[in-house]
Structure formats: structure tokens, C-alpha cells
Design a protein around this motif. Structure first.
Motif, PDB file in Angstrom:
ATOM      1  N   ALA A   1       4.092  10.438   3.798  1.00  0.00           N
ATOM      2  CA  ALA A   1       3.117  10.621   4.882  1.00  0.00           C
ATOM      3  C   ALA A   1       1.733  10.092   4.530  1.00  0.00           C
ATOM      4  O   ALA A   1       0.977  10.745   3.816  1.00  0.00           O
ATOM      5  CB  ALA A   1       3.016  12.099   5.260  1.00  0.00           C
ATOM      6  N   PRO A   2       1.406   8.916   5.034  1.00  0.00           N
ATOM      7  CA  PRO A   2       0.012   8.456   4.919  1.00  0.00           C
ATOM      8  C   PRO A   2      -0.786   9.062   6.060  1.00  0.00           C
ATOM      9  O   PRO A   2      -0.233   9.813   6.874  1.00  0.00           O
ATOM     10  CB  PRO A   2       0.153   6.944   5.118  1.00  0.00           C
ATOM     11  CG  PRO A   2       1.290   6.816   6.077  1.00  0.00           C
ATOM     12  CD  PRO A   2       2.237   7.955   5.769  1.00  0.00           C
ATOM     13  N   SER A   3      -2.062   8.745   6.129  1.00  0.00           N
ATOM     14  CA  SER A   3      -2.861   9.236   7.247  1.00  0.00           C
ATOM     15  C   SER A   3      -2.341   8.622   8.550  1.00  0.00           C
ATOM     16  O   SER A   3      -1.892   7.473   8.571  1.00  0.00           O
ATOM     17  CB  SER A   3      -4.326   8.878   7.018  1.00  0.00           C
ATOM     18  OG  SER A   3      -4.440   7.518   6.650  1.00  0.00           O
TER      19      SER A   3
ATOM     20  N   LEU B   1       6.441   0.093  -6.812  1.00  0.00           N
ATOM     21  CA  LEU B   1       5.837   0.584  -8.062  1.00  0.00           C
ATOM     22  C   LEU B   1       6.793   1.557  -8.738  1.00  0.00           C
ATOM     23  O   LEU B   1       7.619   2.189  -8.078  1.00  0.00           O
ATOM     24  CB  LEU B   1       4.529   1.332  -7.769  1.00  0.00           C
ATOM     25  CG  LEU B   1       3.403   0.546  -7.126  1.00  0.00           C
ATOM     26  CD1 LEU B   1       2.244   1.489  -6.778  1.00  0.00           C
ATOM     27  CD2 LEU B   1       2.915  -0.537  -8.085  1.00  0.00           C
TER      28      LEU B   1
ATOM     29  N   VAL C   1       4.766   7.310  -8.439  1.00  0.00           N
ATOM     30  CA  VAL C   1       4.698   7.863  -7.089  1.00  0.00           C
ATOM     31  C   VAL C   1       3.499   8.801  -6.962  1.00  0.00           C
ATOM     32  O   VAL C   1       3.192   9.547  -7.898  1.00  0.00           O
ATOM     33  CB  VAL C   1       6.006   8.606  -6.734  1.00  0.00           C
ATOM     34  CG1 VAL C   1       6.303   9.759  -7.692  1.00  0.00           C
ATOM     35  CG2 VAL C   1       5.978   9.142  -5.297  1.00  0.00           C
ATOM     36  N   GLY C   2       2.837   8.752  -5.824  1.00  0.00           N
ATOM     37  CA  GLY C   2       1.759   9.700  -5.515  1.00  0.00           C
ATOM     38  C   GLY C   2       2.382  10.910  -4.830  1.00  0.00           C
ATOM     39  O   GLY C   2       3.132  10.761  -3.867  1.00  0.00           O
TER      40      GLY C   2
ATOM     41  N   SER D   1      -5.283   0.929  -7.737  1.00  0.00           N
ATOM     42  CA  SER D   1      -4.483   1.498  -6.671  1.00  0.00           C
ATOM     43  C   SER D   1      -4.370   0.455  -5.578  1.00  0.00           C
ATOM     44  O   SER D   1      -5.366   0.049  -4.998  1.00  0.00           O
ATOM     45  CB  SER D   1      -5.174   2.748  -6.153  1.00  0.00           C
ATOM     46  OG  SER D   1      -4.280   3.504  -5.404  1.00  0.00           O
TER      47      SER D   1
ATOM     48  N   LEU E   1      -8.270   7.640  -8.790  1.00  0.00           N
ATOM     49  CA  LEU E   1      -8.109   6.443  -7.964  1.00  0.00           C
ATOM     50  C   LEU E   1      -8.847   6.582  -6.638  1.00  0.00           C
ATOM     51  O   LEU E   1      -9.172   5.611  -5.994  1.00  0.00           O
ATOM     52  CB  LEU E   1      -6.625   6.196  -7.691  1.00  0.00           C
ATOM     53  CG  LEU E   1      -5.738   6.064  -8.925  1.00  0.00           C
ATOM     54  CD1 LEU E   1      -4.310   5.753  -8.517  1.00  0.00           C
ATOM     55  CD2 LEU E   1      -6.268   4.990  -9.855  1.00  0.00           C
ATOM     56  N   ARG E   2      -9.038   7.830  -6.220  1.00  0.00           N
ATOM     57  CA  ARG E   2      -9.764   8.058  -4.966  1.00  0.00           C
ATOM     58  C   ARG E   2     -10.386   9.447  -5.027  1.00  0.00           C
ATOM     59  O   ARG E   2      -9.744  10.393  -5.452  1.00  0.00           O
ATOM     60  CB  ARG E   2      -8.798   7.986  -3.781  1.00  0.00           C
ATOM     61  CG  ARG E   2      -9.464   8.296  -2.441  1.00  0.00           C
ATOM     62  CD  ARG E   2      -8.537   8.061  -1.265  1.00  0.00           C
ATOM     63  NE  ARG E   2      -7.579   9.132  -1.113  1.00  0.00           N
ATOM     64  CZ  ARG E   2      -6.526   9.097  -0.281  1.00  0.00           C
ATOM     65  NH1 ARG E   2      -6.297   8.019   0.437  1.00  0.00           N
ATOM     66  NH2 ARG E   2      -5.712  10.114  -0.187  1.00  0.00           N
TER      67      ARG E   2
ATOM     68  N   ASP F   1       0.859  -1.189   0.000  1.00  0.00           N
ATOM     69  CA  ASP F   1       0.000   0.000   0.000  1.00  0.00           C
ATOM     70  C   ASP F   1       0.900   1.246   0.000  1.00  0.00           C
ATOM     71  O   ASP F   1       1.389   1.675   1.041  1.00  0.00           O
ATOM     72  CB  ASP F   1      -0.891  -0.047   1.254  1.00  0.00           C
ATOM     73  CG  ASP F   1      -1.954   1.044   1.252  1.00  0.00           C
ATOM     74  OD1 ASP F   1      -1.979   1.857   0.308  1.00  0.00           O
ATOM     75  OD2 ASP F   1      -2.752   1.079   2.202  1.00  0.00           O
TER      76      ASP F   1
ATOM     77  N   MET G   1      -6.340   0.543  -2.327  1.00  0.00           N
ATOM     78  CA  MET G   1      -7.781   0.774  -2.304  1.00  0.00           C
ATOM     79  C   MET G   1      -8.507  -0.485  -1.832  1.00  0.00           C
ATOM     80  O   MET G   1      -9.353  -1.029  -2.521  1.00  0.00           O
ATOM     81  CB  MET G   1      -8.280   1.184  -3.687  1.00  0.00           C
ATOM     82  CG  MET G   1      -7.561   2.400  -4.244  1.00  0.00           C
ATOM     83  SD  MET G   1      -7.888   3.882  -3.313  1.00  0.00           S
ATOM     84  CE  MET G   1      -9.461   4.314  -3.982  1.00  0.00           C
TER      85      MET G   1
END
Ligand code: AMP
Ligand code: MG
Length: 336
Positions: free
Chosen positions: A143-145, A117, A120-121, A223, A196-197, A64, A226
Motif C-alpha cells: 500500500a503506497p499513498s 530489490l 522490503v519496506g 531509496s 531514507l525519509r 519505486d 525518493m
């Protein structure tokens, strides 16, 4: 490890606090910080050991990928290889802000950030505390949530504390986040460009710039993060779509499951709050005030959980603008 909390005023940021937080990042530690969407859990994107800790403390699956946050447009090329014309137009219009763009990854960015991958996001948040921290740390932040994997995203420092206390070094507490939903994610590496979101930027706003943008709905999930059941509280969630007899349908479900001995919570629209006298209700916001509803959604899911509710029945809202992103989160919480 003892987690420190530093209260910080977004309007009058004390440089000493930002310096403390940036020092933690430079040493390979983890700092939870406010963004305009939700609280993020930041590590130096170029320190693979620090990034590995993010996955460990969140119990996040290693497939993820994380979103990378920058504070200056010129830093895009530290992280991404190519930026096409359309990306520039979107960046011009929506950055800083809640739009994440998926681009070809730079070979210098450690693989763990993108979970292998080659894309990159990437986004530039608009929250002044987030921007100051990234600038002072002098590195992009992965930094994810800042929540446990699968839980509703944190919109207050307290939510971060509930999930991650004593697992991370520091929480910068600047109060409730403004938007309350995560960023919108748009993949520009494949055609047609696909969403994707859904999040802080609505489909309608994006379509003004790219009319052909596609919603991924119903397609194969592209993604990796997801997963179904994302954003789930512990309680089960049932959404009753907006439309005729919505209130009656909600009540019917509430009675049915109460009779089975379940503790029920109902999330309602402001205009319907007087219709449920006997029940435990929480008000999401006026049905057409999507911004307020978005700001309250994750908090209310957590509150119901903290009260030990078994089933949360939700009055669905209209699927327009931010309302679409809210309904997407609720469906995921239902496991659909
Ligand atoms: P979070 O920051 O926790 O809200 O989640 C980040 C999400 O961004 C992941 O779960 C993915 O769905 C998505 N994401 C991040 N990087 C990529 C990428 N390179 N390709 C596709 N999706 C991505
Ligand atoms: Mg998340």
C-alpha cells in the motif's frame, strides 16, 4: 469502473464494511483506506496482478517500491527474511505506528512489490480501520499513498477521490488522517543505519533508540522512490526559511510575482496571519505546533491548486521534530 465510497467510524467499526473491503482485496481489487499517516491504496501483496494495478492507476514508476502493511508482528516473516536485534527494539517501541523498516525480503514475496530489490519496506499501521482490513483480508497489503504519483499525499477520502475516482474499487472514508505526513523510513540492511525519509516518527525519537542513525541528506539517493519534485502541487512552490525578515521576504516575492501577473497564494504561520492583509493566505498552524502544521500541509497545497494559484509562497518553520519532516516535504515540492 465506478469507485464506491464507504463511510466508516473508526471508533465503532461496522464489521460488514470491513468484510466488503476485504472481499475486494481477496478478489484482486484495490481499496483505499485510512492509516494514521495518510490514506493508503491497498492490494494483496501476494497477488502480482493486483499489485501491478497499483502502479498503473497511480502512474507510479516501476522502480519505486511499495511499503507492505501487516497487522500482527508474527506476519513479519511472511514478508521479511531476517529481523535483527535492533529491528526488534524499534518494533517494540514504535509499532503499531508510522515507522517503516527496510529489511531483507522473503523470497516468497512477489518481486513487483519491491520492484526487484532484495529488501522490503515493512510497517504496522496503528489506525483501527487499517488493522481490521488487513486482518480480515488475511494477507499483508502492499500500500503506497493513495494519490497520483508526484501529487501531495491524500489526508482525506476526498483527496483520494480527486486523484483516483473510477480507477479503484473502493474508498473507506474515516475522515481526516491524524498525522498527515507519511511514515518515517529507516533502512536496517546497511550500516550505518540510514533514514531514507523523515515522517511521522522524528529523528530525535529514533536517536533515543539508535543514537548513530544517519540522515541520508546530501548522500546519493538510495531509496529509488525518493524522486525530486515528489509531493508537488501543480503550482510552483517557494519556501522562505524561518529567520529574520521572513515576512518582508515573503511579501517581496509576492509583490514581485504579482506584478508579473501570477496568482499568488501564501502559506503562513498562525502568528503572522494578520501581516498579509491584501494577499490570499492559508494558515498552516502555529509555528511551534508541528502536529497541526503536519496535519494541514498536504490539504493546503491541494486547496491552493484547486483555486488555480500559480505560485505558493511558504513561511518556513523550525527544523526540529516533525518540523524537519515538514520542511523536507516543502523542499521536495520546490524541486530541491
Ligand atoms: P509511499 O508508500 O508512496 O509513501 O512510498 C513508499 C516509499 O518507500 C518509496 O517511494 C521508497 O522510497 C520507500 N521504500 C519502499 N520499499 C523500499 C525498499 N525496499 N528500499 C528502499 N526504500 C523503500
Ligand atoms: Mg507516495
Amino acid at each position: 469502473m465506478k469507485t464506491k465510497i464507504l463511510k466508516i467510524n473508526s471508533q465503532k467499526i461496522e464489521p460488514s464494511k470491513i468484510k466488503k473491503a476485504a472481499a475486494v482485496i481477496k478478489k484482486g481489487g484495490l481499496v483505499a483506506f485510512p492509516t494514521e499517516t495518510v490514506y493508503g491504496l491497498g492490494a494483496d501483496a501476494f497477488n502480482p496482478q493486483a499489485v501491478a494495478k497499483i502502479f498503473a492507476v497511480k502512474k507510479r514508476p516501476l522502480n519505486d517500491p511499495l511499503i507492505v502493511h501487516i497487522a500482527e508482528k508474527k506476519d513479519i516473516f511472511k514478508v521479511a527474511k531476517e529481523v535483527n536485534k535492533i529491528a526488534y527494539r524499534l518494533i517494540e517501541k514504535f509499532w503499531p505506528g508510522p515507522l517503516t523498516l527496510v529489511l531483507e525480503k522473503s523470497s516468497l514475496l512477489p518481486e513487483i512489490v519491491t520492484t526487484g530489490l532484495d529488501t522490503v519496506g515493512l510497517r504496522m499501521p496503528s489506525h483501527p480501520v487499517a488493522l481490521s482490513l488487513i486482518r480480515e483480508a488475511k494477507t499483508p497489503l502492499a500500500a503506497p499513498s493513495a494519490n497520483l504519483f508526484g501529487k501531495p499525499s491524500p489526508t482525506t477520502a476526498r483527496h483520494v477521490w480527486e486523484d483516483l475516482k473510477d480507477k479503484i474499487d473502493l474508498i473507506l472514508d474515516a475522515g481526516k488522517t491524524e498525522i498527515g505526513l507519511e511514515s518515517t523510513i529507516l533502512d536496517l540492511t546497511r550500516r550505518p543505519f540510514s533514514l531514507l525519509r523523515l515522517g511521522g516518527i522524528s529523528l530525535e525519537e529514533l536517536r533515543k533508540i539508535i543514537p548513530e542513525v544517519k540522515l541520508c541528506k546530501g548522500e546519493k539517493v538510495v531509496s529509488p522512490g525518493m524522486f525530486r519534485c515528489h509531493y508537488s502541487p501543480r503550482a510552483k512552490v517557494m519556501v522562505v526559511e524561518e529567520g529574520k525578515h521572513q515576512i518582508e521576504k515573503v511579501k517581496e516575492l509576492a509583490h514581485k510575482f504579482s506584478r508579473k501577473g501570477k496568482k499568488i497564494g501564501i502559506m503562513v504561520k498562525e502568528e503572522d496571519k494578520s501581516k498579509y492583509e491584501k494577499f490570499r493566505i492559508k494558515v498552516l498552524g502555529k509555528g511551534d505546533d508541528f502536529a497541526t502544521c503536519a496535519g494541514n500541509l498536504f490539504s493546503l497545497l491541494r486547496e491552493f491548486d484547486n483555486e488555480g494559484v500559480d505560485l505558493i509562497i511558504v513561511e518556513g518553520i523550525r527544523e526540529k521534530g516533525l518540523g524537519r519532516a515538514i520542511m523536507e516535504r516543502l523542499r521536495k515540492a520546490q524541486g530541491i
